[in-house]
Design a protein around this motif. Structure first.
Motif, PDB file in Angstrom:
ATOM      1  N   GLN A 155     -15.807 -17.910  21.509  1.00 41.36           N
ATOM      2  CA  GLN A 155     -15.759 -18.846  20.923  1.00 41.36           C
ATOM      3  C   GLN A 155     -14.156 -18.369  19.961  1.00 41.36           C
ATOM      4  O   GLN A 155     -13.217 -17.551  19.604  1.00 41.36           O
ATOM      5  CB  GLN A 155     -16.138 -17.991  19.164  1.00 41.36           C
ATOM      6  N   VAL A 156     -13.188 -19.085  19.985  1.00 36.87           N
ATOM      7  CA  VAL A 156     -11.617 -19.367  19.095  1.00 36.87           C
ATOM      8  C   VAL A 156     -11.819 -18.370  18.236  1.00 36.87           C
ATOM      9  O   VAL A 156     -12.975 -18.605  17.115  1.00 36.87           O
ATOM     10  CB  VAL A 156     -11.521 -20.629  19.207  1.00 36.87           C
ATOM     11  N   GLY A 157     -11.367 -17.687  18.112  1.00 34.63           N
ATOM     12  CA  GLY A 157     -11.324 -16.932  17.040  1.00 34.63           C
ATOM     13  C   GLY A 157     -11.807 -14.984  16.856  1.00 34.63           C
ATOM     14  O   GLY A 157     -11.348 -14.442  15.993  1.00 34.63           O
ATOM     15  N   SER A 158     -12.475 -15.240  17.519  1.00 36.44           N
ATOM     16  CA  SER A 158     -13.580 -14.487  17.847  1.00 36.44           C
ATOM     17  C   SER A 158     -12.710 -12.613  18.623  1.00 36.44           C
ATOM     18  O   SER A 158     -12.130 -13.138  18.932  1.00 36.44           O
ATOM     19  CB  SER A 158     -14.377 -14.627  18.470  1.00 36.44           C
TER      20      SER A 158
ATOM     21  N   LEU B 295      -6.486 -14.184   7.829  1.00 37.89           N
ATOM     22  CA  LEU B 295      -7.324 -13.885   6.686  1.00 37.89           C
ATOM     23  C   LEU B 295      -7.397 -12.337   6.386  1.00 37.89           C
ATOM     24  O   LEU B 295      -6.822 -12.689   4.666  1.00 37.89           O
ATOM     25  CB  LEU B 295      -8.543 -14.931   6.467  1.00 37.89           C
ATOM     26  N   VAL B 296      -7.670 -12.111   6.645  1.00 38.83           N
ATOM     27  CA  VAL B 296      -8.001 -10.730   6.240  1.00 38.83           C
ATOM     28  C   VAL B 296      -6.579 -10.102   5.943  1.00 38.83           C
ATOM     29  O   VAL B 296      -5.812  -9.168   5.134  1.00 38.83           O
ATOM     30  CB  VAL B 296      -7.890  -9.807   7.452  1.00 38.83           C
ATOM     31  N   GLN B 297      -4.942 -10.515   6.840  1.00 42.02           N
ATOM     32  CA  GLN B 297      -4.368 -10.028   5.815  1.00 42.02           C
ATOM     33  C   GLN B 297      -3.009 -10.478   4.980  1.00 42.02           C
ATOM     34  O   GLN B 297      -3.119  -9.624   4.066  1.00 42.02           O
ATOM     35  CB  GLN B 297      -2.700 -10.925   7.373  1.00 42.02           C
ATOM     36  N   ARG B 298      -4.134 -11.953   4.239  1.00 47.49           N
ATOM     37  CA  ARG B 298      -3.080 -12.219   3.643  1.00 47.49           C
ATOM     38  C   ARG B 298      -4.090 -11.158   2.282  1.00 47.49           C
ATOM     39  O   ARG B 298      -3.676 -10.753   1.352  1.00 47.49           O
ATOM     40  CB  ARG B 298      -4.039 -13.629   2.851  1.00 47.49           C
TER      41      ARG B 298
ATOM     42  N   SER C 197      -7.706 -19.264  11.221  1.00 46.91           N
ATOM     43  CA  SER C 197      -7.623 -17.968  12.111  1.00 46.91           C
ATOM     44  C   SER C 197      -7.949 -16.352  11.163  1.00 46.91           C
ATOM     45  O   SER C 197      -7.803 -16.266   9.821  1.00 46.91           O
ATOM     46  CB  SER C 197      -6.605 -16.923  12.466  1.00 46.91           C
ATOM     47  N   TYR C 198      -8.771 -15.497  11.256  1.00 47.96           N
ATOM     48  CA  TYR C 198      -9.908 -14.763  10.513  1.00 47.96           C
ATOM     49  C   TYR C 198      -8.829 -13.595  10.532  1.00 47.96           C
ATOM     50  O   TYR C 198      -8.524 -12.405   9.421  1.00 47.96           O
ATOM     51  CB  TYR C 198     -11.299 -13.965  10.926  1.00 47.96           C
TER      52      TYR C 198
ATOM     53  N   ILE D 122     -16.901 -12.445   8.667  1.00 49.27           N
ATOM     54  CA  ILE D 122     -15.435 -11.933   9.476  1.00 49.27           C
ATOM     55  C   ILE D 122     -16.297 -10.797   9.495  1.00 49.27           C
ATOM     56  O   ILE D 122     -16.718  -9.810   9.696  1.00 49.27           O
ATOM     57  CB  ILE D 122     -14.870 -11.865   8.404  1.00 49.27           C
ATOM     58  N   SER D 123     -15.593 -10.591  11.013  1.00 49.63           N
ATOM     59  CA  SER D 123     -16.876  -8.889  12.088  1.00 49.63           C
ATOM     60  C   SER D 123     -15.388  -8.041  11.709  1.00 49.63           C
ATOM     61  O   SER D 123     -13.984  -8.078  11.196  1.00 49.63           O
ATOM     62  CB  SER D 123     -15.565  -9.208  13.324  1.00 49.63           C
ATOM     63  N   ILE D 124     -15.803  -6.589  11.413  1.00 50.75           N
ATOM     64  CA  ILE D 124     -15.921  -5.810  11.621  1.00 50.75           C
ATOM     65  C   ILE D 124     -15.012  -4.841  12.627  1.00 50.75           C
ATOM     66  O   ILE D 124     -16.088  -4.291  13.439  1.00 50.75           O
ATOM     67  CB  ILE D 124     -16.750  -5.313  10.633  1.00 50.75           C
ATOM     68  N   VAL D 125     -14.111  -5.144  13.053  1.00 49.59           N
ATOM     69  CA  VAL D 125     -13.259  -4.287  14.285  1.00 49.59           C
ATOM     70  C   VAL D 125     -12.280  -3.412  13.961  1.00 49.59           C
ATOM     71  O   VAL D 125     -11.760  -3.570  12.173  1.00 49.59           O
ATOM     72  CB  VAL D 125     -12.616  -5.870  14.898  1.00 49.59           C
ATOM     73  N   THR D 126     -11.773  -2.889  14.702  1.00 46.16           N
ATOM     74  CA  THR D 126     -10.653  -1.515  14.318  1.00 46.16           C
ATOM     75  C   THR D 126      -9.052  -2.328  14.046  1.00 46.16           C
ATOM     76  O   THR D 126      -8.892  -0.816  12.678  1.00 46.16           O
ATOM     77  CB  THR D 126     -10.991  -0.621  15.200  1.00 46.16           C
ATOM     78  N   ASN D 127      -8.104  -2.756  14.417  1.00 46.36           N
ATOM     79  CA  ASN D 127      -7.675  -3.552  13.980  1.00 46.36           C
ATOM     80  C   ASN D 127      -7.934  -3.805  12.671  1.00 46.36           C
ATOM     81  O   ASN D 127      -6.631  -4.077  12.046  1.00 46.36           O
ATOM     82  CB  ASN D 127      -7.067  -3.986  15.119  1.00 46.36           C
ATOM     83  N   ARG D 128      -8.945  -4.483  12.111  1.00 46.71           N
ATOM     84  CA  ARG D 128      -8.986  -5.288  10.795  1.00 46.71           C
ATOM     85  C   ARG D 128      -9.067  -3.483   9.487  1.00 46.71           C
ATOM     86  O   ARG D 128      -8.518  -4.353   8.279  1.00 46.71           O
ATOM     87  CB  ARG D 128      -9.438  -6.391  10.533  1.00 46.71           C
TER      88      ARG D 128
END
Length: 808
Positions: free
Chosen positions: A567-570, A513-516, A509-510, A529-535
């Motif tokens: 896709q899973v996780g996208s 990964l970002v939360q780590r 789960s990306y 790793i896609s750059i989206v607002t919630n990240r």
């Protein structure tokens, strides 16, 4: 007769008796002497300035007939000797001497202890140097601040840091109440500006050169090169002496000292001291210019007056004016015992019975707190805090700007009550190393630790990123190569250690990964790793290095009711639901290995995914193709903790990779088409337009252009022949020069000897004519017509003989 004489006398005695019985107003006589106390360290930078200022203030009060009206003001001074224990003892001894107010203490730590004492004895405490923000009147009612607290000073420091776009600072501070409270204030101020204290370096009070050297060696191994020093004027210079010997006053470092350094320089700015402070930025409490201030400074020039001395001078005057108002109200100055201090015979052992409660202390405190209009040498009392921003350079300091709480920040203009908002501007600063270029403010930490970068352990499409057991880094792929290439462009070495995230059974789960990274378990993350607002709300990303996603033909797809795969996780799921309004019931989560089967059996009508995944899928599944136009999204990036300076530098490096073509070469290496490359024109590219798609349009345009060219050519020839015909009818006198006689007497026309071929002349005339504008041609034709008509009339009027000539 005796009775008659006794009557008036009796009546007089009765009136006298009645008069004594009536109440008579009683006015307390002003005391001949009133004492105030002064509590500070005599042999210190602040103490030496304060001692002279306090004694001058007392003398000035006693010379001023408008204050105290004949009551003599005396001061009792006690030396705390920079010791908390002795400060308590000296404070108690000071209270025994029946002072009505105390100017001081100099130390914030002693201020906390003495505040408890004065609260019980109701003796106001006017502090001119205890700047600890936790010393407040709400906790200590009899504590009256006569100088600004470090809360405002740390706001000024944070604004300086923000102005130069630094995100992390290292704080060196004395480990006592004064230092710790200021550091907490600095951390809060920086946090409100999206910056932080990345490393704390405390040192004990009284630390020596060896302790400073050890501390600075640890500081030099840290990432931040922006160092804030909060110390006392007596110990702080030792920090810079150690830094100078370690080479830490060189280019690349940023040193910001709080107002203690300005006090030390104002008291004694020797050449050697200034020499080791080149490039340091410091603050000084701003006090407006006035005649009173200049007069005091001139009287104090021999000993070195600093800002603390000015505030001590004003504190004495505040106390004197408050005492004067108290006496004007008819109050007396009296003291009484505290029953709690004489209980159980304690006075025999500690002599606490000598401590008296000031009966009028509450009234005097009220007078002090209402002196808001009092104007002294430091300006109006309790006015908004302001600081000068100073830069040490050459043989002294120069002012590069101001900071004011009233105007809201930094400015090159003086703080003024009528001024507007600050323009957040400073004059140029000369930094350590004699450079005016703003230092980057950080380096990669020289502590032997490698940057921990998380890598997703993908199980599908490993060309993007995944585990590589045979490689030295343990990871490989397109994303890893982009990261390595970007790191190689950095102007400093960055050791990297890759840590795989995932179990190797399914794609991780990306989001996890970002939360780590956000939680500090990793220093960064490499991968698709896609750059989206919630990240972006929890971490920072670099410049995107893949700018397009594969969202295709959305309009028709959304309008239908067909199921859509992702896709899973996208991030495609949240995007389709939140931004495009697709209900979740239409969405199908798929593994990439299931794409082909799901499209073939009709489980989904289409799949929405990012462009690199689509390209890899189509490279081995020639029966499918993309439809519609690509949809631009933020792309991919490397994740870093919030405000990490690496994010900025790596973004610049990725832009460089994009400009020099390396990014495309890495893309072609890992994501080049597979077995379907030869059939791209018939399958994947079947719906794309090429040059052959426009042959009909090109043919029509070509024929039209050729016909237009022919028309223009024939029209030009027609105009040329008409123009040439008119020119041929004209007689140019210069074309036939006078004949000359040869030796034999025959006549020869001189022009005939220079005759040119007619064809060559015609071609050149035609070329010249083509270059002429049409308007010019018409103008010349009109002139020739007019000249021709005029010549005909002249010929008819002159007769035949007018055109003949006879040779001589």
């Amino acid at each position: 007769m005796d009775k008659l004489k006794a009557g008036p006398l009796l009546r007089l005695l009765c009136l006298v008796c009645i008069g004594f019985a009536l109440p008579v107003p009683v006015f307390a006589a002003r005391p001949a002497n009133v004492s105030i106390g002064a509590l500070f360290t005599f042999d210190s930078v602040i103490g030496r300035s304060a001692k002279g200022a306090i004694e001058l203030a007392v003398a000035d009060v006693n010379r001023d007939a408008s204050v105290l009206n004949g009551t003599y003001l005396s001061v009792v001074e006690q030396d705390t000797k920079c010791s908390g224990f002795l400060g308590i003892i000296q404070g108690l001894q000071l209270m025994e001497k029946k002072v009505v107010a105390v100017v001081g203490p100099q130390s914030s730590g002693i201020g906390h202890v003495v505040s408890h004492i004065v609260d019980e004895l109701r003796i106001p405490l006017l502090s001119f140097a205890a700047t600890d923000p936790t010393l407040t009147s709400s906790q200590y009612p009899y504590f009256v601040r006569a100088a600004h607290s470090d809360l405002s000073q740390m706001a000024a420091v944070a604004d300086v840091v923000t102005y130069f776009s630094w995100r992390e600072v290292t704080a060196i501070y004395v480990d006592n109440d004064y230092g710790r409270a200021a550091l907490d204030a600095l951390g809060e101020q920086l946090q409100s500006r999206r910056s932080r204290v990345s490393y704390r370096a405390p040192f004990p009070p009284g630390a020596g050169r060896a302790a400073f050297t050890d501390l600075l060696l640890r500081v030099s191994m840290m990432e931040s090169r922006v160092i804030v020093v909060h110390a006392s004027p007596d110990s702080g210079l030792g920090i810079f002496a150690a830094a100078h010997s370690l080479g830490m006053m060189s280019s690349g470092y940023v040193w910001i000292a709080t107002e203690w350094l300005a006090a030390a320089l104002d008291s004694s700015s020797s050449v050697s001291t200034v020499g080791m402070l080149q490039g340091v930025v410091t603050l000084r409490q701003y006090t407006p210019d006035s005649d009173a201030k200049r007069s005091l400074m001139s009287r104090f020039s021999q000993s070195g007056m600093n800002a603390y001395g000015l505030f001590a001078y004003d504190a004495v005057w505040m106390a004197a004016r408050a005492i004067d108002q108290l006496l004007e109200d008819g109050s007396n100055v009296t003291f009484s015992d505290d029953a709690r201090l004489v209980a159980n015979g304690s006075t025999t052992r500690l002599r606490l019975g000598a401590l008296k409660v000031f009966d009028q202390g509450e009234q005097l405190l009220g007078k002090l707190t209402t002196l808001v209009n009092f104007t002294g040498v430091t300006g109006r009392a309790l006015a908004g805090p302001a600081y000068e921003v100073l830069n040490v350079g050459g043989t002294g300091v120069r002012r590069v700007g101001y900071w004011s709480n009233a105007t809201g920040g930094l400015s090159v203009a003086k703080p003024d009550a009528d001024a507007g908002e600050a323009n957040q501007q400073l004059h140029s600063v000369i930094w350590p190393g004699q450079t005016s270029r703003r230092p980057r403010g950080w380096v990669f930490p020289n502590n032997g630790k490698a940057l921990r970068m998380g890598v997703p352990y993908r199980t599908t499409y490993k060309q993007l990123v995944s585990r590589d057991a045979s490689g030295p880094d343990g990871a490989s792929g397109y994303c890893v190569d982009v990261f390595k290439a970007a790191v190689s462009l950095l102007p400093y070495p960055v050791p990297v250690a890759y840590e795989l995230v995932g179990d190797g059974v399914k794609n991780p789960s990306y989001g996890d990964l970002v939360q780590r990274v956000a939680d500090g378990w990793l220093d960064g993350a490499v991968g698709d790793i896609s750059i989206v607002t919630n990240r972006t709300r929890v971490v920072d990303f670099t410049q995107p290095y893949q700018l397009s996603t594969g969202i295709q033909g959305l309009d028709g797809l959304i309008a239908s009711s067909d199921p859509i795969g992702f896709q899973v996780g996208s991030f495609a799921k949240s995007y389709l639901m939140q931004e495009l309004g697709v209900p979740e019931s239409r969405l199908r989560e798929l593994a990439i290995n299931d794409y082909a089967a799901s499209l073939q059996n009709g489980a989904v009508a289409a799949i929405v995914d990012e462009l690199p995944y689509v390209q890899l899928f189509l490279s081995t599944n020639c029966q499918f193709r993309t439809v519609g136009q690509e949809f631009t999204k933020s792309g991919w990036g490397f994740a870093f903790p919030r405000d990490s300076p690496l994010a900025v530098d790596l973004s610049t490096a990725i832009l460089t990779l994009s400009e020099n073509g390396d990014l495309q070469r890495i893309h072609d290496k890992w994501l080049s088409p597979g077995q379907c490359a030869s059939s791209d024109a018939n399958s994947v590219g079947a719906d794309r337009l090429s040059l052959s798609s426009f042959w009909g349009l090109f043919l029509i345009c070509g024929v039209a252009c050729f016909i237009a060219l022919l028309i223009f050519f024939f029209r030009t020839l027609r105009q040329y022949f008409r123009y040439h015909g008119h020119a041929a009818n004209e007689v140019d006198p210069d074309a036939f020069p006078p004949p000359v006689m040869d030796a034999g007497g025959s006549t020869v026309a001189g022009r005939m000897s220079a005759r040119r071929p007619a064809r060559l002349t015609s071609i050149r005339d035609l070329m010249t004519f083509v270059d002429m504008k049409e308007a010019e041609v018409k103008r010349r034709k009109k002139m020739m017509n007019e000249d021709s008509s005029s010549g005909s009339r002249l010929d008819r009027s002159a007769g035949p003989s007018s055109s003949s000539f006879s040779p001589v």
